[in-house]
Design a protein around this motif. Structure first.
Motif, mmCIF file in Angstrom:
data_model
loop_
_atom_site.group_PDB
_atom_site.id
_atom_site.type_symbol
_atom_site.label_atom_id
_atom_site.label_comp_id
_atom_site.label_asym_id
_atom_site.label_seq_id
_atom_site.Cartn_x
_atom_site.Cartn_y
_atom_site.Cartn_z
ATOM 1 N N ALA A 192 0.859 -0.938 -0.025
ATOM 2 C CA ALA A 192 0.261 -0.215 0.396
ATOM 3 C C ALA A 192 0.992 1.875 -0.209
ATOM 4 C CB ALA A 192 -1.155 0.170 1.045
ATOM 5 N N GLN A 193 1.907 0.784 0.922
ATOM 6 C CA GLN A 193 3.587 2.589 0.491
ATOM 7 C C GLN A 193 4.035 2.462 -1.248
ATOM 8 O OE1 GLN A 193 2.662 0.615 4.099
ATOM 9 N NE2 GLN A 193 1.158 2.858 3.804
ATOM 10 N N GLN A 194 4.124 1.297 -1.380
ATOM 11 C CA GLN A 194 5.567 1.629 -2.458
ATOM 12 C C GLN A 194 5.506 0.211 -3.239
ATOM 13 O OE1 GLN A 194 7.971 -1.160 -2.501
ATOM 14 N NE2 GLN A 194 7.020 -1.999 -1.401
ATOM 15 N N ILE A 195 6.031 0.127 -4.582
ATOM 16 C CA ILE A 195 6.302 -0.529 -5.374
ATOM 17 C C ILE A 195 7.517 -0.758 -5.837
ATOM 18 C CG2 ILE A 195 5.133 -0.916 -8.327
ATOM 19 C CD1 ILE A 195 2.792 0.833 -7.392
ATOM 20 N N GLY A 196 7.804 -1.752 -5.179
ATOM 21 C CA GLY A 196 9.712 -1.647 -6.170
ATOM 22 C C GLY A 196 10.098 -0.576 -5.061
ATOM 23 N N GLY A 197 9.983 0.304 -4.118
ATOM 24 C CA GLY A 197 10.651 0.556 -3.294
ATOM 25 C C GLY A 197 10.370 1.698 -3.685
ATOM 26 N N GLN A 198 9.905 2.757 -4.627
ATOM 27 C CA GLN A 198 9.142 4.172 -5.044
ATOM 28 C C GLN A 198 7.892 4.044 -3.615
ATOM 29 O OE1 GLN A 198 11.487 5.708 -6.788
ATOM 30 N NE2 GLN A 198 12.307 3.938 -6.744
ATOM 31 N N PRO A 199 8.051 5.096 -2.878
ATOM 32 C CA PRO A 199 6.453 5.162 -2.600
ATOM 33 C C PRO A 199 5.268 6.130 -3.984
ATOM 34 C CG PRO A 199 8.389 7.913 -2.494
ATOM 35 C CD PRO A 199 9.337 5.733 -2.923
ATOM 36 N N TYR A 200 4.537 5.920 -3.615
ATOM 37 C CA TYR A 200 3.751 6.201 -5.023
ATOM 38 C C TYR A 200 2.147 6.661 -3.939
ATOM 39 C CZ TYR A 200 0.660 2.306 -3.574
ATOM 40 O OH TYR A 200 -0.381 0.910 -3.388
ATOM 41 N N ARG A 201 1.028 7.686 -4.792
ATOM 42 C CA ARG A 201 -0.265 7.647 -4.507
ATOM 43 C C ARG A 201 -1.272 7.479 -5.465
ATOM 44 N NH1 ARG A 201 -1.122 13.163 -7.497
ATOM 45 N NH2 ARG A 201 0.357 13.755 -7.830
ATOM 46 N N VAL A 202 -2.247 7.467 -5.179
ATOM 47 C CA VAL A 202 -2.919 6.664 -6.264
ATOM 48 C C VAL A 202 -4.110 7.385 -7.084
ATOM 49 C CG1 VAL A 202 -5.253 6.113 -6.247
ATOM 50 C CG2 VAL A 202 -3.958 4.904 -4.437
ATOM 51 N N GLY A 203 -3.608 7.670 -8.100
ATOM 52 C CA GLY A 203 -3.659 8.816 -9.155
ATOM 53 C C GLY A 203 -5.262 8.487 -9.571
ATOM 54 N N ARG A 204 -6.722 9.945 -9.920
ATOM 55 C CA ARG A 204 -7.893 9.580 -10.270
ATOM 56 C C ARG A 204 -8.234 8.538 -11.142
ATOM 57 N NH1 ARG A 204 -8.649 15.133 -13.587
ATOM 58 N NH2 ARG A 204 -7.559 16.181 -11.889
ATOM 59 N N THR A 205 -7.300 7.231 -11.641
ATOM 60 C CA THR A 205 -7.709 6.440 -12.197
ATOM 61 C C THR A 205 -8.100 5.934 -11.575
ATOM 62 O OG1 THR A 205 -6.183 6.209 -13.267
ATOM 63 C CG2 THR A 205 -7.639 7.899 -14.604
ATOM 64 N N GLY A 206 -6.795 5.351 -10.339
ATOM 65 C CA GLY A 206 -6.384 4.542 -9.676
ATOM 66 C C GLY A 206 -5.475 3.207 -9.502
ATOM 67 N N ALA A 207 -4.610 4.672 -10.738
ATOM 68 C CA ALA A 207 -3.621 4.055 -11.022
ATOM 69 C C ALA A 207 -2.436 4.789 -10.227
ATOM 70 C CB ALA A 207 -3.501 4.771 -12.732
ATOM 71 N N PRO A 208 -1.062 3.896 -10.249
ATOM 72 C CA PRO A 208 -0.260 4.163 -8.917
ATOM 73 C C PRO A 208 0.518 5.841 -9.957
ATOM 74 C CG PRO A 208 -0.012 2.201 -8.953
ATOM 75 C CD PRO A 208 -0.804 2.800 -9.633
ATOM 76 N N ILE A 209 1.165 6.594 -8.494
ATOM 77 C CA ILE A 209 1.188 7.610 -9.251
ATOM 78 C C ILE A 209 2.946 7.750 -8.491
ATOM 79 C CG2 ILE A 209 1.886 10.784 -9.526
ATOM 80 C CD1 ILE A 209 -1.454 10.016 -10.058
ATOM 81 N N LEU A 210 3.791 7.701 -9.082
ATOM 82 C CA LEU A 210 5.423 7.507 -7.816
ATOM 83 C C LEU A 210 5.207 8.553 -8.266
ATOM 84 C CD1 LEU A 210 7.160 4.262 -10.742
ATOM 85 C CD2 LEU A 210 6.076 4.692 -8.130
ATOM 86 N N GLU A 211 6.670 8.994 -6.977
ATOM 87 C CA GLU A 211 6.004 10.223 -6.393
ATOM 88 C C GLU A 211 7.691 10.844 -6.348
ATOM 89 O OE1 GLU A 211 2.763 11.111 -3.763
ATOM 90 O OE2 GLU A 211 3.808 10.007 -2.013
ATOM 91 N N THR A 212 8.637 9.816 -6.806
ATOM 92 C CA THR A 212 10.042 10.218 -6.772
ATOM 93 C C THR A 212 10.588 10.535 -8.194
ATOM 94 O OG1 THR A 212 10.759 7.905 -7.095
ATOM 95 C CG2 THR A 212 11.143 9.455 -5.030
ATOM 96 N N MET A 213 9.581 10.518 -9.311
ATOM 97 C CA MET A 213 9.318 10.955 -10.350
ATOM 98 C C MET A 213 9.908 12.713 -11.328
ATOM 99 S SD MET A 213 10.128 8.575 -12.403
ATOM 100 C CE MET A 213 10.345 6.308 -11.122
ATOM 101 N N PRO A 214 10.242 12.989 -12.216
ATOM 102 C CA PRO A 214 9.490 14.300 -12.562
ATOM 103 C C PRO A 214 8.595 14.985 -12.844
ATOM 104 C CG PRO A 214 11.351 13.484 -13.702
ATOM 105 C CD PRO A 214 11.401 12.705 -12.473
#
Lengths: 167, 167
Positions: free
Chosen positions: A91-113
């Motif tokens: 629920a917190q990370q994908i492959g070590g990358q933190p994320y939040r949930v986008g409006r479609t439900g898809a994960p948005i990785l928080e460490t990308m530009p």
């Protein structure tokens, strides 16, 4: 058609690198490094991404009917390499990358530009990769590029002199 | 969705530059600079190109059901600029560039480092640009690149700090 010339000519097309993420209706998360990406319309804003047809990420995208292209920035080679393989997520990370949930439900990785979130409006299954057409429904730019935006993205060629990849 | 962020995020996708050529069943020749291009499958080899839907080149490609992506090389900025506008053609030249006729009937420009000739297998018309899916039927590499092939192509960003283009 000469096989070596085919390889060389197609490898002349330059690519950026992206982490493609999606979350299926059953809750399955997918995340994979991709490079076969292009914009395909201004209005409505459309992008095309080619995704390995027999892969778990494509199965998830078909279920979710949405995805996020997380745009890798300069210096994020290790993230690109990490997502060439399948990764663990919770629920917190994908492959070590933190994320939040986008409006479609898809994960948005928080460490990308930057990210581009899409709703799938068409799929073309004619090859070993499926062509997924997404309408852009949300974007975010975490770090405004100082120069040209296309100078800020990690390029396939920056992975090294012998690294080629498709999909 | 913020309009400026949308512009910035989508402009982060890097592109090469290509002269798209086609010859319609009525003999009409089309040639235009394009950048929205990606490979989309290894087997069969597929490429995707997005072409302005209300343009003469797209009308010609629909008629021809084939096209050539002539890959621009480093230093060919003036050719890219010339084909941003519509150009004159005759049996010997298109916009001043000599050509030969490919196996699909589409013109192959003879001053480019490589070409990819395609038969159209699918078109998706959902935006201001049509998504054209081509199966690669022939390629040619006039000058074998010394380093990475994707270092040999002319990039959109080489046209200057303020030049952005789509299609």
């Amino acid at each position: 058609m000469d096989a070596n010339q085919k390889k060389t000519a197609l490898r002349m097309i330059p690519y950026g690198l992206y982490i493609l993420t999606s979350k299926g209706k059953d809750g399955t998360t997918a995340a994979a490094t991709v490079n076969w990406v292009t914009q395909a319309s201004f209005e409505p804003p459309l992008v095309v991404v080619a995704v390995k047809a027999d892969s778990q990420p494509y199965a998830v995208i078909r279920s979710a009917e949405s995805f996020v292209l997380n745009i890798l920035g300069k210096g994020q080679e290790s993230v690109a390499y990490a997502f060439f393989k399948s990764v663990e997520s919770d629920a917190q990370q994908i492959g070590g990358q933190p994320y939040r949930v986008g409006r479609t439900g898809a994960p948005i990785l928080e460490t990308m530009p930057a990210f581009v979130e899409c709703r799938v409006i068409e799929r073309v299954e004619k090859g070993d990769h499926a062509i997924v057409v997404g309408e852009v429904v949300d974007v975010g730019v975490a770090q405004e590029p100082e120069g040209r935006p296309d100078e800020a993205v990690l390029s396939l060629k920056e992975l090294g002199p012998r690294i080629f990849y498709g999909g």
